[in-house]
Design a protein around this motif. Structure first.
Motif, PDB file in Angstrom:
ATOM      1  N   PHE A 110      10.612   0.112   0.265  1.00 30.85           N
ATOM      2  CA  PHE A 110      10.646   1.016  -0.872  1.00 30.85           C
ATOM      3  C   PHE A 110      10.018   0.313  -2.067  1.00 30.85           C
ATOM      4  N   GLY A 111       9.034   0.941  -2.699  1.00 27.81           N
ATOM      5  CA  GLY A 111       8.362   0.384  -3.856  1.00 27.81           C
ATOM      6  C   GLY A 111       8.822   1.033  -5.145  1.00 27.81           C
ATOM      7  N   LYS A 112       7.962   1.010  -6.143  1.00 27.24           N
ATOM      8  CA  LYS A 112       8.319   1.577  -7.442  1.00 27.24           C
ATOM      9  C   LYS A 112       8.546   3.086  -7.329  1.00 27.24           C
ATOM     10  N   VAL A 133       0.858  -1.192   0.000  1.00 25.68           N
ATOM     11  CA  VAL A 133       0.000   0.000   0.000  1.00 25.68           C
ATOM     12  C   VAL A 133       0.892   1.239   0.000  1.00 25.68           C
ATOM     13  N   ASP A 134       0.686   2.153  -0.987  1.00 32.28           N
ATOM     14  CA  ASP A 134       1.472   3.391  -1.012  1.00 32.28           C
ATOM     15  C   ASP A 134       0.608   4.643  -1.138  1.00 32.28           C
ATOM     16  N   ASP A 135      -0.718   4.471  -1.132  1.00 34.25           N
ATOM     17  CA  ASP A 135      -1.593   5.630  -1.329  1.00 34.25           C
ATOM     18  C   ASP A 135      -2.677   5.711  -0.259  1.00 34.25           C
ATOM     19  N   GLN A 136      -2.387   5.197   0.927  1.00 34.86           N
ATOM     20  CA  GLN A 136      -3.331   5.255   2.042  1.00 34.86           C
ATOM     21  C   GLN A 136      -2.589   5.843   3.232  1.00 34.86           C
ATOM     22  N   SER A 137      -3.198   6.796   3.906  1.00 34.75           N
ATOM     23  CA  SER A 137      -2.512   7.442   5.024  1.00 34.75           C
ATOM     24  C   SER A 137      -2.192   6.421   6.110  1.00 34.75           C
ATOM     25  N   ALA A 138      -1.123   6.694   6.835  1.00 41.03           N
ATOM     26  CA  ALA A 138      -0.677   5.766   7.871  1.00 41.03           C
ATOM     27  C   ALA A 138      -1.750   5.557   8.933  1.00 41.03           C
ATOM     28  N   GLU A 139      -2.433   6.635   9.324  1.00 42.56           N
ATOM     29  CA  GLU A 139      -3.435   6.502  10.381  1.00 42.56           C
ATOM     30  C   GLU A 139      -4.648   5.713   9.915  1.00 42.56           C
ATOM     31  N   ASP A 140      -5.047   5.906   8.619  1.00 43.39           N
ATOM     32  CA  ASP A 140      -6.194   5.154   8.125  1.00 43.39           C
ATOM     33  C   ASP A 140      -5.826   3.692   7.886  1.00 43.39           C
ATOM     34  N   LEU A 141      -4.598   3.425   7.408  1.00 41.76           N
ATOM     35  CA  LEU A 141      -4.157   2.045   7.209  1.00 41.76           C
ATOM     36  C   LEU A 141      -4.117   1.308   8.539  1.00 41.76           C
ATOM     37  N   ALA A 142      -3.677   2.011   9.596  1.00 40.26           N
ATOM     38  CA  ALA A 142      -3.644   1.379  10.919  1.00 40.26           C
ATOM     39  C   ALA A 142      -5.038   0.951  11.354  1.00 40.26           C
ATOM     40  N   THR A 160     -11.683  -4.275   1.162  1.00 41.05           N
ATOM     41  CA  THR A 160     -12.593  -3.332   1.818  1.00 41.05           C
ATOM     42  C   THR A 160     -11.848  -2.365   2.733  1.00 41.05           C
ATOM     43  N   GLN A 161     -10.853  -2.848   3.451  1.00 42.33           N
ATOM     44  CA  GLN A 161     -10.197  -2.057   4.489  1.00 42.33           C
ATOM     45  C   GLN A 161      -8.945  -1.317   4.019  1.00 42.33           C
ATOM     46  N   THR A 162      -8.425  -1.661   2.848  1.00 42.56           N
ATOM     47  CA  THR A 162      -7.216  -0.980   2.352  1.00 42.56           C
ATOM     48  C   THR A 162      -7.461  -0.507   0.923  1.00 42.56           C
ATOM     49  N   THR A 163      -6.500   0.260   0.402  1.00 41.02           N
ATOM     50  CA  THR A 163      -6.625   0.779  -0.966  1.00 41.02           C
ATOM     51  C   THR A 163      -5.996  -0.130  -2.006  1.00 41.02           C
ATOM     52  N   THR A 164      -5.476  -1.284  -1.600  1.00 40.47           N
ATOM     53  CA  THR A 164      -4.846  -2.175  -2.578  1.00 40.47           C
ATOM     54  C   THR A 164      -5.849  -2.629  -3.625  1.00 40.47           C
ATOM     55  N   ILE A 165      -5.371  -2.818  -4.848  1.00 40.59           N
ATOM     56  CA  ILE A 165      -6.242  -3.309  -5.929  1.00 40.59           C
ATOM     57  C   ILE A 165      -5.814  -4.700  -6.403  1.00 40.59           C
ATOM     58  N   GLY A 166      -4.899  -5.303  -5.677  1.00 40.67           N
ATOM     59  CA  GLY A 166      -4.469  -6.657  -6.009  1.00 40.67           C
ATOM     60  C   GLY A 166      -3.618  -7.228  -4.900  1.00 40.67           C
TER      61      GLY A 166
END
Length: 424
Positions: free
Chosen positions: A315-317, A285-294, A343-349
């Motif tokens: 470190f990602g792309k 996950v690289d596009d979700q805020s740390a507090e929301d991901l937690a 549902t809980q994260t912004t990942t798409i895969g």
């Protein structure tokens, strides 16, 4: 000694192949199985036999249920429902269950046979709509399929009671997926057939570019009933027998057989680990805020079947900071947890892996230390060495400082280890 049977689906898995392979390894069970199939209602004028068979490379057995001889008069007359089932291959699940329930088949075998048919009916109901009781079997309703399921139920039940052991365990190598189309009462269906596909969910599969149906609905239902593990595991076993069961088709360049390898489990001492299987879900996950991901990961930890959630900075792309997430899941809850990840994260895969793990013998107990009830987990390591770990949530609620928590931890773990040693 307890037995472990490993299935090697070289050509595939079908009910007749399962029976032939097991009887090739255990020929002494053939007469009892034949009697069980007859007691389930198979008319005397239908041949049911185990024959020797060989192809270009291997020898083994085939299990054959022959066509009825209309000129044979044995004095045994099938019911109207049974006659219709044989002639047209159409019979309702409710009728199959009723016939088996009313038969003289031994109760444990009867329960297994009904359980296998129930798995088939539930899969068909999910594919075609309705309930299991509304399902009408077509190809599975013919005499050969009924004999296959009852025969398999007899063999499974008999082997499970082998030598008054702890019960026989089963495993399977990856199943050949097959390809193309198969004829059915519903027209041409993709391979694997939809009901077979549902029954195979969670099992490891492989592709070998050969066309045709490789795992039949009956074969898949038997595997599902056996709850086969994936592979034989790493714990030593003694190979004591093997059997080879042929299917009806010929495959190019490969024997159409199901092999069964029969192992005797060696004695497992108290300090040895056991094999378990889990599903690992991995994503970044690289596009979700740390507090929301937690918050999202906290929700994921509460989903049934989740065993652990791990978050690692990486470190990602394009040099971006990402959170690498790994979730360990019980295999039966995989789909539910995957849905929760989306549902809980912004990942798409995400990536799905089936993992085998070694688990030390462990148990959780409650001890009284410092006037508090404290949960402690003990584990037995190699050479019989026991270790203990106090539950931190309990320590936190009982003590207000590091020094107090540490003192309570040492006391609780010491009591638990003393208790463990006194029970040996």
């Amino acid at each position: 000694m307890p037995l472990h049977l490993h299935l090697d689906p070289v050509g595939g898995v079908a009910g007749d192949m399962f029976i032939a392979a097991v009887l090739d390894a255990f020929p002494q069970l053939a007469d009892g199985m034949q009697a069980a199939i007859r007691s389930a209602g198979l008319p005397q004028n239908i041949a049911c036999k185990l024959i020797e068979h060989k192809d270009h490379a291997l020898t083994g057995r085939r299990f054959v249920v022959g066509e009825p001889d209309s000129h044979t008069h044995s004095g045994h007359h099938p019911t109207h429902e049974q006659a219709v089932a044989h002639e047209h291959g159409h019979i309702s699940f409710a009728t199959v269950r009723s016939n088996l329930t009313g038969s003289t088949l031994a109760e444990p075998v009867k329960r297994r046979a009904i359980a296998i048919f129930t798995l088939l009916a539930q899969a068909e109901a999910k594919v075609h709509g309705g309930t299991a009781d509304q399902i009408t079997f077509h190809e599975v309703g013919s005499w050969d399929s009924i004999a296959d399921i009852v025969g398999a139920a007899y063999l499974i039940e008999t082997l499970d009671k082998h030598d008054d052991s702890q019960g026989t365990s089963w495993s399977t190598a990856p199943l050949p997926l097959g390809s193309g189309r198969v004829k059915s009462a519903h027209g041409l269906l993709p391979v694997p057939a939809p009901a077979t596909t549902l029954l195979m969910e969670g099992m490891l599969v492989r592709g070998d570019e050969l066309e045709g149906e490789r795992v039949t609905p009956t074969g898949a239902a038997i595997l599902r009933h056996l709850n086969c593990s994936a592979g034989i595991g790493v714990h030593p076993k003694r190979l004591i027998a093997s059997g080879t069961g042929f299917g009806t088709r010929s495959l190019p360049g490969i024997s159409n057989v199901l092999r069964v390898l029969v192992f005797e489990k060696t004695e497992q001492t108290h300090e040895e680990s056991r094999i378990d299987h889990v599903i690992a879900l991995n994503f970044e996950v690289d596009d979700q805020s740390a507090e929301d991901l937690a918050v999202g990961l906290a929700h994921l930890r509460e989903v049934e079947g989740v065993m652990d959630v791990l978050q690692i900075p990486a470190f990602g792309k394009k040099g971006r900071m990402v959170s690498h997430i790994q979730i360990l899941v019980q295999p039966a809850d995989r789909d539910k947890v995957i849905e929760a990840c989306f549902t809980q994260t912004t990942t798409i895969g995400l990536r799905v892996q089936s993992l085998e793990r070694q688990i030390l013998p462990r148990k959780e107990s409650a001890v009284t230390a410092g006037h508090y009830t404290q949960r402690v987990k003990t584990a037995l390591r190699p050479a019989g060495i026991a270790t203990a770990k106090a539950e931190m949530d309990d320590l936190a609620s009982h003590a207000n400082s590091h020094a107090e928590r540490e003192a309570l931890r040492v006391a609780a773990e010491s009591i638990a280890l003393d208790k463990e040693q006194s029970n040996e």
